[in-house]
Design an enzyme around this catalytic site. Structure first.
Site, PDB file in Angstrom:
ATOM      1  CG  ASN A 274      -1.856   1.129   1.330  1.00  0.00           C
ATOM      2  OD1 ASN A 274      -1.609   2.180   0.761  1.00  0.00           O
ATOM      3  ND2 ASN A 274      -2.946   0.951   2.056  1.00  0.00           N
TER       4      ASN A 274
ATOM      5  CG  ASP B 131      -2.983  -6.056   9.760  1.00  0.00           C
ATOM      6  OD1 ASP B 131      -2.936  -6.140   8.510  1.00  0.00           O
ATOM      7  OD2 ASP B 131      -3.982  -6.411  10.408  1.00  0.00           O
ATOM      8  CB  SER B 132      -3.772  -0.173  10.032  1.00  0.00           C
ATOM      9  OG  SER B 132      -3.425  -0.204   8.661  1.00  0.00           O
TER      10      SER B 132
ATOM     11  CG  PHE C 269      -5.068   5.415   2.573  1.00  0.00           C
ATOM     12  CD1 PHE C 269      -4.162   6.058   3.391  1.00  0.00           C
ATOM     13  CD2 PHE C 269      -5.358   4.072   2.841  1.00  0.00           C
ATOM     14  CE1 PHE C 269      -3.565   5.396   4.467  1.00  0.00           C
ATOM     15  CE2 PHE C 269      -4.760   3.387   3.900  1.00  0.00           C
ATOM     16  CZ  PHE C 269      -3.867   4.071   4.716  1.00  0.00           C
ATOM     17  N   GLY C 270      -8.410   5.159   2.001  1.00  0.00           N
ATOM     18  CA  GLY C 270      -9.309   4.236   2.718  1.00  0.00           C
ATOM     19  C   GLY C 270     -10.560   4.911   3.271  1.00  0.00           C
ATOM     20  CE1 TYR C 271     -14.177   1.149   5.320  1.00  0.00           C
ATOM     21  CE2 TYR C 271     -11.862   0.600   5.618  1.00  0.00           C
ATOM     22  CZ  TYR C 271     -13.143   0.225   5.292  1.00  0.00           C
ATOM     23  OH  TYR C 271     -13.413  -1.077   4.916  1.00  0.00           O
ATOM     24  CG  ASP C 272      -8.026   8.767   5.966  1.00  0.00           C
ATOM     25  OD1 ASP C 272      -8.145   8.176   7.057  1.00  0.00           O
ATOM     26  OD2 ASP C 272      -6.926   8.935   5.414  1.00  0.00           O
TER      27      ASP C 272
ATOM     28  CE  LYS D   5      -4.329   9.145   7.799  1.00  0.00           C
ATOM     29  NZ  LYS D   5      -4.618   8.272   6.673  1.00  0.00           N
TER      30      LYS D   5
ATOM     31  NE  ARG E   3      -0.233   3.336   8.307  1.00  0.00           N
ATOM     32  CZ  ARG E   3      -1.524   3.548   8.051  1.00  0.00           C
ATOM     33  NH1 ARG E   3      -1.994   4.758   7.828  1.00  0.00           N
ATOM     34  NH2 ARG E   3      -2.369   2.525   8.002  1.00  0.00           N
TER      35      ARG E   3
HETATM   36  P1  ITT Z   1      -0.675  -4.010   3.214  1.00  0.00           P
HETATM   37  O1  ITT Z   1      -1.314  -5.188   3.912  1.00  0.00           O
HETATM   38  O2  ITT Z   1       0.046  -4.394   1.967  1.00  0.00           O
HETATM   39  O3  ITT Z   1       0.159  -3.175   4.144  1.00  0.00           O
HETATM   40  P2  ITT Z   1      -3.402  -3.027   3.112  1.00  0.00           P
HETATM   41  O4  ITT Z   1      -4.023  -1.753   2.634  1.00  0.00           O
HETATM   42  O5  ITT Z   1      -4.054  -4.319   2.686  1.00  0.00           O
HETATM   43  O6  ITT Z   1      -1.840  -3.022   2.709  1.00  0.00           O
HETATM   44  P3  ITT Z   1      -4.052  -3.648   5.834  1.00  0.00           P
HETATM   45  O7  ITT Z   1      -4.186  -5.110   5.618  1.00  0.00           O
HETATM   46  O8  ITT Z   1      -3.317  -3.176   7.068  1.00  0.00           O
HETATM   47  O9  ITT Z   1      -3.270  -2.948   4.653  1.00  0.00           O
HETATM   48  O10 ITT Z   1      -5.497  -3.010   5.784  1.00  0.00           O
HETATM   49  C1  ITT Z   1      -5.668  -1.735   6.180  1.00  0.00           C
HETATM   50  C2  ITT Z   1      -6.982  -1.204   5.647  1.00  0.00           C
HETATM   51  O11 ITT Z   1      -7.609  -0.451   6.716  1.00  0.00           O
HETATM   52  C3  ITT Z   1      -6.731  -0.220   4.522  1.00  0.00           C
HETATM   53  O12 ITT Z   1      -6.751  -0.823   3.256  1.00  0.00           O
HETATM   54  C4  ITT Z   1      -7.845   0.785   4.745  1.00  0.00           C
HETATM   55  O13 ITT Z   1      -9.039   0.301   4.180  1.00  0.00           O
HETATM   56  C5  ITT Z   1      -7.994   0.803   6.261  1.00  0.00           C
HETATM   57  N1  ITT Z   1      -7.072   1.817   6.834  1.00  0.00           N
HETATM   58  C6  ITT Z   1      -5.912   1.594   7.497  1.00  0.00           C
HETATM   59  N2  ITT Z   1      -5.311   2.747   7.823  1.00  0.00           N
HETATM   60  C7  ITT Z   1      -6.095   3.720   7.339  1.00  0.00           C
HETATM   61  C8  ITT Z   1      -6.012   5.118   7.330  1.00  0.00           C
HETATM   62  O14 ITT Z   1      -4.958   5.753   7.837  1.00  0.00           O
HETATM   63  N3  ITT Z   1      -6.999   5.806   6.776  1.00  0.00           N
HETATM   64  C9  ITT Z   1      -8.056   5.179   6.233  1.00  0.00           C
HETATM   65  N4  ITT Z   1      -8.209   3.868   6.150  1.00  0.00           N
HETATM   66  C10 ITT Z   1      -7.235   3.123   6.706  1.00  0.00           C
END
Ligand code: ITT
Length: 193
Positions: free
Chosen positions: A9, A69-70, A148-151, A172, A178
């Site tokens: 990512n 892992d997040s 990104f993601g759910y931000d 952020k 993180r």
């Molecule tokens: P890697 O496993 O390759 O690191 P990934 O995106 O699949 O990449 P994760 O398995 O840790 O990573 O899943 C984390 C998900 O949680 C990520 O794809 C987002 O949907 C959400 N997420 C994590 N951190 C975030 C953030 O800072 N802001 C928004 N969404 C977040």
């Protein structure tokens, strides 16, 4: 010192480097893993999955490695999507839409981001592990284009109704799960590896 960051990512790597810069530590640079990095995320906790990713990064690079892992844990949904945040639906927008629909029936919109980090040596032995959190609520509608993601649907506590995606990158990083996790790792590295 170069440390491999075990991720696919690119958003995470960008954030990491911003957090390192603001922290002010010298000679620490996070680099992407070599081609072929493909960990099997079979863990049942954030901690286990961050260990799996860090050890896979150490294994294929032969270097000190870090991984996170997040995910987003929503109170009304008993902590979901949690470790399945990246796999909750097919695309980022579909994940947002699914979560907004799932939370809609509930008055309690409290939620938190969690980030577990594990640092491993070149043989994959754990050097340090800890986690960071960021607390807030799920917004009724999405706003903002940063992050990104759910931000776009995460209202950060203490930020006057702004979503994480409406904050600048530096803002952020100061409050994010993180940022909170990585600063602990950087404290550890500063004491000498
Ligand atoms: P890697 O496993 O390759 O690191 P990934 O995106 O699949 O990449 P994760 O398995 O840790 O990573 O899943 C984390 C998900 O949680 C990520 O794809 C987002 O949907 C959400 N997420 C994590 N951190 C975030 C953030 O800072 N802001 C928004 N969404 C977040």
């Amino acid at each position: 010192m170069q440390i491999v960051f075990g991720t696919s990512n690119h958003h995470k790597v960008k954030e990491l480097n911003g957090i390192v810069k603001a922290y002010g530590i010298e000679n620490v640079e996070f680099i992407l893993p070599p081609e072929g990095f493909d960990p099997n995320e079979t863990g049942t906790t954030f901690e286990e999955n961050s260990l799996i990713k860090a050890q896979e990064a150490s294994r294929i690079s032969g270097m000190i490695s870090l991984a996170d892992d997040s995910g987003l844990c929503v109170e009304a949904l008993n902590g979901e999507p949690g470790i399945y945040s990246a796999r909750y639906a097919e695309t980022p927008q579909k994940r947002i839409d699914k979560l907004l629909a799932a939370v809609a029936p509930y008055e309690n919109r409290r939620a938190k981001f969690i980030c577990a980090m594990t640092l491993t040596d070149k043989e994959g032995k754990v050097l340090f592990a800890d986690k960071g959190e960021c607390h807030g609520e799920i917004a009724k509608t999405q706003a903002g284009t940063g992050g990104f993601g759910y931000d776009p649907i995460f209202l950060v506590d203490g930020k006057n109704g702004l979503t994480m995606a409406e904050l600048s990158d530096d803002e952020k990083n100061k409050v994010s799960h993180r940022g909170n996790a990585l600063r602990k790792v950087l404290d550890y590295i500063s004491r000498g590896l």
